[in-house]
Design a protein around this motif. Structure first.
Motif, short mmCIF file in Angstrom:
data_model
loop_
_atom_site.label_atom_id
_atom_site.label_comp_id
_atom_site.label_asym_id
_atom_site.label_seq_id
_atom_site.Cartn_x
_atom_site.Cartn_y
_atom_site.Cartn_z
N ASP A 32 10.48 85.22 -27.03
CA ASP A 32 9.22 85.27 -26.30
C ASP A 32 8.90 83.85 -25.86
O ASP A 32 8.67 82.97 -26.70
CB ASP A 32 8.10 85.81 -27.20
N PRO A 33 8.89 83.51 -24.61
CA PRO A 33 9.07 84.48 -23.53
C PRO A 33 10.54 84.69 -23.13
O PRO A 33 11.34 83.78 -23.22
CB PRO A 33 8.31 83.82 -22.38
N ALA A 34 10.85 85.91 -22.72
CA ALA A 34 12.15 86.19 -22.11
C ALA A 34 12.16 85.49 -20.75
O ALA A 34 11.11 85.17 -20.20
CB ALA A 34 12.34 87.69 -21.97
N PRO A 35 13.33 85.19 -20.17
CA PRO A 35 14.67 85.68 -20.53
C PRO A 35 15.48 84.72 -21.38
O PRO A 35 16.70 84.67 -21.27
CB PRO A 35 15.32 85.86 -19.16
N ALA A 36 14.85 83.91 -22.23
CA ALA A 36 15.61 83.11 -23.18
C ALA A 36 16.43 84.05 -24.06
O ALA A 36 16.08 85.22 -24.26
CB ALA A 36 14.66 82.27 -24.02
N LEU A 37 17.54 83.55 -24.60
CA LEU A 37 18.45 84.38 -25.39
C LEU A 37 18.16 84.22 -26.87
O LEU A 37 18.03 83.10 -27.37
CB LEU A 37 19.90 83.99 -25.11
N PRO A 38 18.08 85.30 -27.60
CA PRO A 38 17.79 85.21 -29.03
C PRO A 38 18.86 84.43 -29.78
O PRO A 38 20.05 84.71 -29.66
CB PRO A 38 17.74 86.67 -29.49
N ASN A 39 18.41 83.43 -30.53
CA ASN A 39 19.28 82.64 -31.40
C ASN A 39 20.35 81.84 -30.67
O ASN A 39 21.29 81.34 -31.29
CB ASN A 39 19.95 83.53 -32.46
N VAL A 40 20.24 81.69 -29.35
CA VAL A 40 21.17 80.87 -28.58
C VAL A 40 20.44 79.62 -28.12
O VAL A 40 19.45 79.70 -27.40
CB VAL A 40 21.74 81.64 -27.37
N LEU A 41 20.93 78.46 -28.52
CA LEU A 41 20.26 77.20 -28.23
C LEU A 41 20.81 76.53 -26.98
O LEU A 41 20.08 76.22 -26.04
CB LEU A 41 20.37 76.26 -29.43
N ILE A 42 22.12 76.27 -26.95
CA ILE A 42 22.76 75.61 -25.81
C ILE A 42 23.95 76.45 -25.37
O ILE A 42 24.79 76.82 -26.18
CB ILE A 42 23.23 74.19 -26.17
N TYR A 43 24.02 76.75 -24.07
CA TYR A 43 25.03 77.65 -23.53
C TYR A 43 25.61 77.00 -22.28
O TYR A 43 24.92 76.87 -21.27
CB TYR A 43 24.37 78.99 -23.22
N LEU A 44 26.86 76.58 -22.33
CA LEU A 44 27.58 76.14 -21.14
C LEU A 44 28.18 77.37 -20.46
O LEU A 44 28.94 78.12 -21.09
CB LEU A 44 28.70 75.15 -21.50
N ALA A 45 27.81 77.59 -19.21
CA ALA A 45 28.30 78.77 -18.50
C ALA A 45 29.81 78.83 -18.51
O ALA A 45 30.50 77.81 -18.64
CB ALA A 45 27.77 78.76 -17.07
N LYS A 46 30.34 80.02 -18.37
CA LYS A 46 31.79 80.20 -18.43
C LYS A 46 32.52 79.37 -17.38
O LYS A 46 33.66 78.97 -17.58
CB LYS A 46 32.14 81.67 -18.28
N SER A 47 31.90 79.15 -16.27
CA SER A 47 32.55 78.35 -15.22
C SER A 47 32.39 76.85 -15.46
O SER A 47 32.93 76.04 -14.69
CB SER A 47 31.95 78.72 -13.86
N TYR B 101 27.23 77.16 -27.63
CA TYR B 101 28.27 78.02 -27.07
C TYR B 101 28.81 77.42 -25.78
O TYR B 101 28.07 77.20 -24.83
CB TYR B 101 27.66 79.40 -26.81
N ALA B 102 30.11 77.12 -25.79
CA ALA B 102 30.77 76.54 -24.61
C ALA B 102 32.14 77.19 -24.44
O ALA B 102 33.17 76.60 -24.79
CB ALA B 102 30.90 75.03 -24.75
N PRO B 103 32.19 78.43 -23.93
CA PRO B 103 33.46 79.17 -23.91
C PRO B 103 34.56 78.54 -23.07
O PRO B 103 35.74 78.77 -23.32
CB PRO B 103 33.05 80.54 -23.34
N ASP B 104 34.20 77.72 -22.07
CA ASP B 104 35.19 77.01 -21.26
C ASP B 104 35.06 75.50 -21.39
O ASP B 104 35.70 74.75 -20.64
CB ASP B 104 35.07 77.41 -19.78
N GLY B 105 34.22 75.04 -22.30
CA GLY B 105 33.96 73.62 -22.42
C GLY B 105 34.29 73.09 -23.80
O GLY B 105 34.89 73.78 -24.64
N GLU B 106 33.88 71.85 -24.05
CA GLU B 106 34.18 71.18 -25.31
C GLU B 106 32.89 70.84 -26.04
O GLU B 106 31.86 70.56 -25.43
CB GLU B 106 34.98 69.90 -25.06
N ILE B 107 32.98 70.88 -27.36
CA ILE B 107 31.86 70.50 -28.23
C ILE B 107 32.32 69.33 -29.08
O ILE B 107 33.40 69.38 -29.68
CB ILE B 107 31.42 71.67 -29.12
N GLU B 108 31.50 68.28 -29.12
CA GLU B 108 31.81 67.12 -29.95
C GLU B 108 30.61 66.79 -30.82
O GLU B 108 29.48 66.70 -30.34
CB GLU B 108 32.15 65.90 -29.09
N ILE B 109 30.88 66.64 -32.12
CA ILE B 109 29.84 66.16 -33.03
C ILE B 109 30.44 65.06 -33.89
O ILE B 109 31.66 65.01 -34.09
CB ILE B 109 29.25 67.27 -33.92
N GLY B 110 29.60 64.18 -34.39
CA GLY B 110 30.09 63.11 -35.22
C GLY B 110 29.31 61.84 -34.99
O GLY B 110 28.26 61.84 -34.36
#
Length: 436
Positions: free
Chosen positions: A346-361, A381-390
């Motif tokens: 609330d409010p939509a259209p945010a995604l439940p429990n999804v914080l950062i989303y890199l689009a598939k493209s 979530y980055a299905p076509d990207g990279e995640i770096e932490i450290g």
């Protein structure tokens, strides 16, 4: 008296009879063959819809009774109850299409049956139910009996598969979706440096390469460490438990999040000066040193990336940041406090429990640093990207999240805690698909 030639008058009659038989055969093929094809198509449609109806019945039962991948057991009493309801639904659906089936396909090739599966692939277990519906019927013939003996009987079969609700990638906390083999430190999940990584409540899974190439440790509580292609360990670091190999591909249904709908959001251009921001479509969000940006709850669709320079601050509660282009980049020393929406955003259209989303493209990167007061809560979530932490230092941000990327890199010399809670994770709904 002249010799008479043998009579040929009977040969024409034989040819006529053979021609009639051939014509009857072609007639049978044209008329009765068309009926057989039409009946088979109707039977297949009825079989398909019966199996799908049974699968939908299971899915509704799962939702109503909180049956999930995490508490699934084929030997529990719920399976008997759910199966009885699903079979009744399939039988009724077949009847509505003019076919009578029962719960025992072995007696007359008419019926519906269900089988519960728990298939282990080493690093993960796939759980699902297959519903098989068989329909047998006889097609009335007009001419075929003159050529072929016996009734025109045929049987069709359909199989629908239903999976329960599950956390993404079966609840693993660090996931690489890249199936490629190891190539230096470029692919899959890579741990390097001297950091100690503690993963609580979920495991580490790479669809391809797993590299533990530093002097630190990787310790998983309530989960495992697994890889799909190869595991390389060229340093003195340790892994607990020992990594194991996955023997099968991840089901597509447990790795995907439907993208949010950015179409109805207001266009807000670029934000480069911090301040209070509202949900909308942005070309860029940039926070400079000693600046603070606060995101109001909602969906932020960004085409040119989000950046927070060192000593900058970014706050947001109940937000989803969806990047169609660019990176999410935070500098060391910045303060980041971001939480995703709850299960009913609330409010939509945010995604439940999804914080950062890199689009598939988007093949960009998510670089998550920050000081000791930083926290990230929600799926990254980055299905076509990279995640770096450290990074450096004895204390790093709090990660209450799943890290799911094409590649995931964990490096530096700091202690990193990653906590996975199923109640705070994105839940993929029950999934139904036809197998044949």
């Amino acid at each position: 008296m002249k010799d008479r030639k043998p009579s040929e008058s009977g040969q024409a009659l034989v040819l006529i009879v053979l021609g009639i038989v051939a014509l009857l055969g072609f007639t049978a093929l044209a008329i009765d063959g068309g009926r057989v094809y039409s009946d088979r198509r109707n039977m297949q449609n009825a079989s398909d819809t019966s199996s799908l109806t049974a699968a939908a019945s299971y899915a509704q039962f799962f939702d109503a009774n909180q049956i999930r991948h995490s508490n699934w057991n084929c030997g529990d009493s719920w399976y008997i109850t759910a199966t009885a309801l699903a079979k009744t639904a399939a039988i009724n659906r077949a009847a509505s299409n003019g076919y009578t089936i029962d719960t025992d396909p072995s007696d007359d090739n008419d019926g519906v049956e269900a089988t519960c599966f728990e298939v282990s692939y080493g690093g993960f277990t796939d759980r699902f139910i297959d519903i098989d519906t068989y329909i047998t019927a006889q097609t009335p013939s007009s001419f075929a009996q003159f050529v072929f003996s016996g009734p025109l009987v045929q049987t069709v079969r359909s199989t629908a598969r239903v999976r329960p609700q599950t956390s993404l990638v079966f609840g693993n906390a660090i996931v690489s979706l890249n199936p490629a083999d190891c190539s230096g430190n470029q692919n899959g999940v890579q741990f390097d440096g001297s950091q100690d990584v503690k993963v609580n409540g979920g495991g580490v899974l790479s669809a391809g390469c797993l590299g533990t190439n530093g002097s630190g440790s990787v310790a998983v509580t309530n989960g495992g460490i697994s890889y799909g292609a190869r595991w390389t360990n060229v340093g003195p670091g340790t892994e607990t438990p020992d990594p194991i190999k996955n023997n099968g591909p991840l089901p597509e249904q447990v790795t995907e999040i439907d993208p949010p709908n950015c179409g109805g959001l207001q266009n807000r251009g670029a934000s480069r000066n911090g301040g209070n921001l509202l949900p909308g479509n942005y070309t860029e969000i940039s926070v400079g040193a000693n600046e603070t940006a606060t995101l109001t709850s909602g969906l932020y669709c960004v085409s040119g990336g989000v950046s927070v320079n060192g000593r900058g601050s970014l706050f947001g509660n109940g937000v989803t940041i969806y990047l169609t282009g660019g990176d999410f980049d935070t500098g060391g020393g910045s303060q980041i406090q971001l939480t995703a929406p709850l299960s009913s955003p609330d409010p939509a259209p945010a995604l439940p429990n999804v914080l950062i989303y890199l689009a598939k493209s988007n093949s960009g990167s998510i670089n998550m640093l920050g000081n000791a007061d930083s926290r990230y809560l929600g799926v990254i979530y980055a299905p076509d990207g990279e995640i770096e932490i450290g990074g450096s230092g004895s204390t790093l941000p709090t990660y209450n999240t799943q890290l799911i990327g094409y590649n995931v890199f964990v490096h530096g010399n700091a202690t990193i805690d990653i906590n996975f809670l199923e109640s705070q994770a994105y839940q993929a709904p029950p999934n139904i698909d036809m197998q044949r």
